[in-house]
Write a protein that holds these residues in place. Structure first.
Motif, short mmCIF file in Angstrom:
data_model
loop_
_atom_site.label_atom_id
_atom_site.label_comp_id
_atom_site.label_asym_id
_atom_site.label_seq_id
_atom_site.Cartn_x
_atom_site.Cartn_y
_atom_site.Cartn_z
N ASP A 117 -67.37 -5.11 79.58
CA ASP A 117 -67.70 -3.86 80.27
C ASP A 117 -68.43 -2.88 79.36
O ASP A 117 -69.42 -2.25 79.78
N THR A 118 -67.98 -2.75 78.13
CA THR A 118 -68.57 -1.73 77.25
C THR A 118 -69.96 -2.11 76.77
O THR A 118 -70.71 -1.24 76.32
N THR A 119 -70.32 -3.38 76.86
CA THR A 119 -71.67 -3.80 76.47
C THR A 119 -72.59 -4.03 77.67
O THR A 119 -73.73 -4.45 77.50
N GLN A 120 -72.13 -3.73 78.86
CA GLN A 120 -72.88 -4.03 80.08
C GLN A 120 -74.26 -3.36 80.09
O GLN A 120 -75.26 -3.98 80.46
N HIS A 121 -74.34 -2.10 79.69
CA HIS A 121 -75.62 -1.39 79.72
C HIS A 121 -76.66 -2.07 78.84
O HIS A 121 -77.84 -2.17 79.20
N TYR A 122 -76.21 -2.54 77.70
CA TYR A 122 -77.13 -3.13 76.72
C TYR A 122 -77.51 -4.55 77.13
O TYR A 122 -78.65 -4.99 76.89
N ARG A 123 -76.58 -5.24 77.77
CA ARG A 123 -76.89 -6.57 78.32
C ARG A 123 -77.94 -6.43 79.43
O ARG A 123 -78.86 -7.25 79.53
N ARG A 124 -77.82 -5.38 80.25
CA ARG A 124 -78.79 -5.16 81.33
C ARG A 124 -80.17 -4.88 80.73
O ARG A 124 -81.18 -5.48 81.15
N ALA A 125 -80.24 -3.96 79.77
CA ALA A 125 -81.53 -3.61 79.17
C ALA A 125 -82.16 -4.82 78.47
O ALA A 125 -83.37 -5.05 78.56
N PHE A 126 -81.33 -5.61 77.79
CA PHE A 126 -81.81 -6.80 77.10
C PHE A 126 -82.32 -7.83 78.11
O PHE A 126 -83.37 -8.46 77.91
N VAL A 139 -83.69 -1.72 73.09
CA VAL A 139 -82.61 -1.81 74.08
C VAL A 139 -81.72 -0.59 74.04
O VAL A 139 -81.24 -0.09 75.07
N PHE A 140 -81.52 -0.05 72.86
CA PHE A 140 -80.58 1.06 72.70
C PHE A 140 -81.21 2.39 73.08
O PHE A 140 -80.53 3.42 73.11
N ARG A 141 -82.49 2.36 73.41
CA ARG A 141 -83.12 3.53 74.03
C ARG A 141 -83.18 3.36 75.54
O ARG A 141 -82.80 4.24 76.29
N THR A 142 -83.66 2.19 75.99
CA THR A 142 -83.83 2.00 77.42
C THR A 142 -82.52 1.89 78.17
O THR A 142 -82.46 2.14 79.37
N ALA A 143 -81.44 1.52 77.48
CA ALA A 143 -80.13 1.41 78.14
C ALA A 143 -79.63 2.75 78.63
O ALA A 143 -78.77 2.81 79.51
N THR A 144 -80.18 3.85 78.11
CA THR A 144 -79.75 5.17 78.56
C THR A 144 -80.47 5.61 79.81
O THR A 144 -80.15 6.67 80.35
N ASP A 145 -81.43 4.81 80.27
CA ASP A 145 -82.14 5.15 81.51
C ASP A 145 -81.33 4.64 82.70
O ASP A 145 -80.91 3.48 82.71
N PRO A 146 -81.10 5.48 83.72
CA PRO A 146 -80.34 5.01 84.89
C PRO A 146 -81.05 3.82 85.54
O PRO A 146 -82.27 3.71 85.52
#
Length: 227
Positions: free
Chosen positions: A158-167, A219-226
């Protein structure tokens, strides 16, 4: 209504709100670093601040929300080092969780894994891929009897979901073939009743993702985009 019933209802309301917020976070509707304003959320959900506050505490315990005293609540943000550490933990823990389940997987379970993999190979949609990929891996763990271990692994997912999505947005077109090959090797090892090979495939699958993720700091920049 008795005090006990009132407490039970409050707990149910808090969990319901926590589940709604978790879905918004994991779907990308609430991006890392987004502030969650309790009053606005309470108004939106037509409830009081108390169950909202408790829901945020539930999500804090799962690593999805960060609470700061006298400041408020934010969707938790990770940097590359924190995300890499989470993947290193997954490399070690998920093969153990798989070992707790593999011997009890039935032929029908393994046939279902192959069906999910067929669906993965037919999709080019990132969101559908993320859902199916999670479904596939957790189906291999379905017969575990290690709730504490599974809870830790679920938190790491769960806590890595945003970064997995961006990647995945960046790499799915080019990298789908290797993901599919690794999934097929995992399913084949489970079908052959070779849990040690399955554990090794899984470990390498997670490690490869970790190494490739470290090559994409964007990834760690784009993951903050909704989403």
């Amino acid at each position: 209504m008795s005090e006990g019933n009132g407490t039970l209802r409050a707990g149910v309301a808090s969990q319901r709100i926590a589940d709604q917020l978790r879905e918004r976070i994991l779907s990308g509707r609430l991006a890392p670093g987004t502030r969650i304003i309790q009053d606005e959320l309470a108004d939106e959900l037509n409830t009081s601040r108390l169950p909202v506050r408790e829901a945020l505490r539930i999500l804090q315990s799962k690593g999805l929300v960060t609470l700061r005293a006298n400041q408020g609540a934010w969707v938790t943000r990770m940097d590359m080092r924190e995300c890499e550490l989470s993947y290193k933990m997954r490399e070690r823990l998920e093969p153990l969780l798989l070992a707790e389940s593999a011997a009890r997987l039935t032929d029908a379970d393994i046939a279902a894994l192959a069906e999910v993999q067929d669906r993965i190979e037919r999709t080019g949609d990132v969101e559908e891929f993320l859902v199916l990929d999670r479904e596939l891996h957790w189906a291999t763990y379905r017969h575990h009897r290690a709730d504490e271990l599974a809870g830790v692994v679920a938190r790491l997912w769960d806590t890595t979901q945003h970064y997995r999505r961006a990647f995945t947005r960046l790499t799915l077109d080019q990298g789908a073939w290797i993901i599919n090959a690794e999934h097929r090797l995992l399913i084949e090892a489970l079908r052959d009743r070779d849990p040690r090979s399955a554990e090794r495939v899984l470990e390498l699958h997670i490690r490869r993702t970790r190494v490739e993720l470290a090559q994409h700091p964007e990834v760690f920049r784009t993951a903050t985009d909704p989403a």
